[in-house]
Design a protein around this motif. Structure first.
Motif, short mmCIF file in Angstrom:
data_model
loop_
_atom_site.label_atom_id
_atom_site.label_comp_id
_atom_site.label_asym_id
_atom_site.label_seq_id
_atom_site.Cartn_x
_atom_site.Cartn_y
_atom_site.Cartn_z
N LYS A 143 -42.32 -68.51 -58.16
CA LYS A 143 -43.19 -67.65 -57.34
C LYS A 143 -42.85 -66.18 -57.57
CE LYS A 143 -45.13 -71.16 -55.19
NZ LYS A 143 -46.57 -71.48 -55.34
N SER A 144 -43.69 -65.33 -56.97
CA SER A 144 -43.45 -63.88 -56.98
C SER A 144 -43.27 -63.40 -55.55
CB SER A 144 -44.61 -63.13 -57.65
OG SER A 144 -45.83 -63.40 -56.99
N LEU A 145 -42.35 -62.47 -55.36
CA LEU A 145 -42.02 -61.98 -54.01
C LEU A 145 -41.85 -60.47 -54.06
CD1 LEU A 145 -41.05 -62.54 -51.01
CD2 LEU A 145 -38.73 -62.59 -51.95
N LEU A 146 -42.43 -59.79 -53.07
CA LEU A 146 -42.26 -58.34 -52.90
C LEU A 146 -41.40 -58.09 -51.67
CD1 LEU A 146 -43.06 -55.34 -53.50
CD2 LEU A 146 -45.00 -55.70 -51.94
N VAL A 147 -40.32 -57.35 -51.83
CA VAL A 147 -39.47 -56.96 -50.70
C VAL A 147 -39.91 -55.57 -50.25
CG1 VAL A 147 -37.12 -56.45 -49.94
CG2 VAL A 147 -37.56 -58.38 -51.48
N TRP A 148 -40.18 -55.45 -48.93
CA TRP A 148 -40.77 -54.23 -48.37
C TRP A 148 -39.74 -53.51 -47.50
CZ3 TRP A 148 -45.49 -52.36 -49.67
CH2 TRP A 148 -45.97 -51.26 -48.95
N PRO A 149 -39.58 -52.19 -47.65
CA PRO A 149 -38.56 -51.47 -46.87
C PRO A 149 -39.00 -51.23 -45.43
CG PRO A 149 -39.82 -49.91 -48.16
CD PRO A 149 -40.34 -51.29 -48.53
N GLU A 150 -38.04 -50.93 -44.58
CA GLU A 150 -38.33 -50.57 -43.20
C GLU A 150 -37.22 -49.66 -42.68
OE1 GLU A 150 -37.95 -53.94 -40.43
OE2 GLU A 150 -37.26 -55.12 -42.12
N GLN A 151 -37.57 -48.89 -41.65
CA GLN A 151 -36.63 -47.97 -41.02
C GLN A 151 -36.07 -46.98 -42.03
OE1 GLN A 151 -34.05 -49.80 -38.05
NE2 GLN A 151 -35.41 -51.53 -37.84
N GLY A 152 -34.76 -46.74 -42.03
CA GLY A 152 -34.21 -45.64 -42.82
C GLY A 152 -33.69 -46.07 -44.18
N HIS A 153 -33.23 -45.07 -44.95
CA HIS A 153 -32.66 -45.34 -46.26
C HIS A 153 -31.41 -46.21 -46.17
CE1 HIS A 153 -34.86 -41.49 -47.50
NE2 HIS A 153 -35.44 -42.48 -48.13
N GLY A 154 -30.63 -46.02 -45.10
CA GLY A 154 -29.40 -46.79 -44.95
C GLY A 154 -29.65 -48.28 -44.91
N ASP A 155 -30.76 -48.70 -44.27
CA ASP A 155 -31.07 -50.12 -44.21
C ASP A 155 -31.38 -50.67 -45.60
OD1 ASP A 155 -30.95 -50.41 -41.27
OD2 ASP A 155 -32.62 -49.02 -41.34
N SER A 156 -32.13 -49.90 -46.39
CA SER A 156 -32.42 -50.34 -47.76
C SER A 156 -31.14 -50.46 -48.58
CB SER A 156 -33.38 -49.35 -48.43
OG SER A 156 -34.65 -49.37 -47.82
N LEU A 157 -30.24 -49.49 -48.41
CA LEU A 157 -28.99 -49.52 -49.17
C LEU A 157 -28.08 -50.66 -48.73
CD1 LEU A 157 -28.38 -45.67 -49.19
CD2 LEU A 157 -28.84 -47.08 -51.21
N GLN A 158 -28.09 -50.98 -47.46
CA GLN A 158 -27.22 -52.07 -46.99
C GLN A 158 -27.74 -53.43 -47.40
OE1 GLN A 158 -26.61 -52.23 -42.73
NE2 GLN A 158 -25.19 -53.95 -42.87
N PHE A 159 -29.06 -53.65 -47.31
CA PHE A 159 -29.59 -54.99 -47.48
C PHE A 159 -30.15 -55.28 -48.87
CE2 PHE A 159 -29.71 -54.27 -42.86
CZ PHE A 159 -28.89 -55.33 -42.48
N CYS A 160 -30.13 -54.29 -49.75
CA CYS A 160 -30.54 -54.57 -51.13
C CYS A 160 -29.55 -55.51 -51.81
CB CYS A 160 -30.74 -53.28 -51.92
SG CYS A 160 -29.23 -52.33 -52.22
N ARG A 161 -28.39 -55.73 -51.22
CA ARG A 161 -27.39 -56.68 -51.76
C ARG A 161 -27.97 -58.09 -51.85
NH1 ARG A 161 -22.54 -56.28 -48.19
NH2 ARG A 161 -23.35 -54.23 -47.59
N TYR A 162 -29.03 -58.37 -51.07
CA TYR A 162 -29.59 -59.72 -51.06
C TYR A 162 -30.54 -59.98 -52.23
CZ TYR A 162 -27.76 -60.54 -46.37
OH TYR A 162 -26.92 -60.73 -45.30
N LEU A 163 -30.92 -58.96 -52.98
CA LEU A 163 -31.92 -59.15 -54.03
C LEU A 163 -31.45 -60.11 -55.13
CD1 LEU A 163 -33.28 -55.49 -54.19
CD2 LEU A 163 -34.27 -57.47 -53.02
#
Length: 542
Positions: free
Chosen positions: A269-289
């Motif tokens: 399948k194909s999946l798009l991950v969408w950001p939310e809230q601040g830059h810090g949240d993207s930096l913390q949770f991009c570890r899951y990619l």
């Protein structure tokens, strides 16, 4: 009360029906009933007052102002109309005119408690806490036991971090009205801010028993559960954040027409991950990619802030990084998932947090660009003293005020000998604070040449330590596996948990927490001592 038409029973009945409809929150229906009375040459000031109140409830501020001014024209000493006109002027941002209306109401009736409450709210909005408190206390003298006034007083104390007084005010509001859901919710907030988590949870759950649809309570309860390490419960409840728009943070489902991923098989399948809230949240949770890609995705795409694109493109398994700059189209995918839903969908518990670092790396072009641009020094330490204020989002802005310092608060650190300090501070208001420091203690400031997070990452890679308040730079340094010291406010963010000075999210990060609300001097002193004792082995990668 009914002017020249008081003997007309039909007009009296119409007005009474409008009052009833207004009381049942059927404002359009009430306004329709009033319409013939408004155009009558015998219209009464009270009719205009009620019509204006309906318009205010329907967010028709212009019409509300017109009707209240007509009521005052008919009855210049109409105290309620002056007070209510002040409300609509305040809603329109015309604060000086609103203040004049409240004072006019009080000049007509010095014992009008409602005018004191509204004047107190205006003073609170302007940051005049003492004047606001005086107004609320005077209102309580006039109307003892008024629960709504106690709630306003509690909010004022809470914003000043006078937490015990806020707690007492909310408890007084609850005593006046045991079913006041807002008072129970606010009590839960101040109990949590005092680290009384079990009591706070009980208040939140009692609030939801009173109002099961109270959206903000669900979010706060989710944060509390995460704060105490009950991650599975917390992540699950946090999913309610996009059930409808959340005004305080403007969280909403991604603006795409393909379904949210709720744990379905991803192979092929194909999946798009969408950001939310601040830059810090993207930096913390991009570890899951990389974990997502390992589930068999044929295509993993990441939407992100343009400032993060160059950095996030370095993550293993990301096939496409789409900057949200208005110029790039979002292609069709099988699923979309919000960034902060990833821990829930991937079953993260306190013991399974993916803590392997670094999971970000500096793009080679940026590393080459910044090589040799920092001053030499045996020990180079990066500094961040303030977050990003967001005046358009009052709740977030209030948190930013509690987490941020002035650059001069770092002077005890800057005086520690043998260290070359590098500023990592960005911000139109906060970066220039360097100029307020004594010349001999000013850190080197490379940030005018920083345009993306990849630039900042290239600087951090050359540092031995980063000292930061709770901002996106703390997450960036942690993700790069650099030693990081985070200065945390008393009511710290849920992600740092509540009872430890380390964090399972970043193995080389150390927390320095406030021990009293708003008290930074003790934190800075502990950081200074730690900096003086900073051993050489902490400067080398583990």
């Amino acid at each position: 009360m009914y002017g020249d038409w008081q003997n007309s029973q039909a007009k009296v009945d119409r007005y009474s029906s409008a009052v009833s409809q207004y009381g049942n929150a059927r404002f359009d229906a009430a306004l329709a009933l009033l319409e013939p009375l408004l155009t009558s040459h015998t219209a009464d000031a009270h009719v205009f007052n009620l019509a204006a109140a309906c318009c205010l409830s329907l967010d028709r501020l212009d019409h509300a102002e017109i009707y209240w001014r007509r009521a005052i024209a008919l009855k210049p000493d109409y105290c309620d109309a002056h007070n209510n006109l002040g409300v609509v002027l305040k809603e329109s941002g015309r604060l000086d005119e609103a203040k004049a209306c409240y004072h006019k109401a009080l000049s007509i009736s010095p014992t009008h408690a409602g005018a004191y409450v509204n004047l107190g709210r205006l003073h609170a909005q302007l940051g005049r806490s003492d004047e606001a408190e005086s107004c609320y206390l005077r209102a309580l003298e006039l109307q003892p036991g008024d629960g709504d006034v106690y709630v306003n007083l509690g909010v004022l104390y809470q914003e000043q971090m006078r937490l015990r007084e806020a707690e007492a005010a909310y408890k007084s509001a609850i005593a006046a009205n045991p079913r006041d859901a807002k008072a129970h919710f606010n009590l839960g907030v101040v109990l949590k801010m005092q680290h009384r988590f079990a009591e706070a949870e009980a208040s939140y759950r009692h609030t939801l028993a009173l109002r099961p649809d109270y959206f903000e309570v669900k979010i706060n309860l989710a944060h509390l559960l995460l704060n105490v390490g009950r991650l599975e419960e917390g992540w699950a409840l946090f999913e309610t954040r996009y059930e409808r728009a959340w005004p305080a943070r403007k969280v909403a489902p991604p603006p795409v027409d393909f379904p949210l991923w709720r744990g379905e098989p991803l192979a092929g399948k194909s999946l798009l991950v969408w950001p939310e809230q601040g830059h810090g949240d993207s930096l913390q949770f991009c570890r899951y990619l990389p974990m997502l890609k390992a589930l068999g995705l044929a295509k993993l795409s990441l939407a992100c802030s343009p400032a993060l694109r160059s950095l996030l493109e370095t993550i293993e398994g990301v096939d496409a990084c789409i900057p949200l700059d208005g110029e790039h189209d979002i292609p069709k995918h099988d699923y979309v998932c919000l960034t902060m839903s990833l821990p829930h969908r991937l079953g993260t518990t306190l013991t399974t947090i993916p803590a392997g670092t670094p999971y970000l790396s500096v793009p080679p072009a940026y590393a080459a660009q910044w090589k040799g641009r920092l001053p030499e020094g045996a020990r180079r330490v990066g500094l961040v003293w303030a977050g990003d204020p967001r005046p358009d989002q009052p709740a977030i802005n209030a948190v930013d005020r509690r987490r941020s310092l002035d650059a001069r608060a770092y002077l005890p650190l800057l005086r520690v000998p043998g260290i070359t300090f590098i500023s990592l501070q960005k911000g139109a208001l906060t970066q220039p604070q360097i100029d307020t420091l004594p010349l001999e203690f000013r850190p080197f400031d490379p940030m005018h040449g920083v345009h993306e997070f990849a630039d900042t990452a290239a600087i951090i890679e050359q540092l031995d330590l980063v000292i930061s308040v709770d901002t996106s730079i703390a997450h960036l340094a942690g993700a790069l596996n650099r030693p990081t010291w985070v200065l945390s406010r008393y009511d710290g963010c849920w992600r740092w948990l509540h009872d430890r000075d380390d964090t399972p999210w970043y193995p080389r990060t150390r927390l320095f927490r406030q021990t009293q609300p708003g008290e930074w001097d003790g934190v800075i002193e502990r950081v200074r001592i730690a900096l003086e004792q900073w051993p050489a082995h902490e400067r080398a990668p583990t």
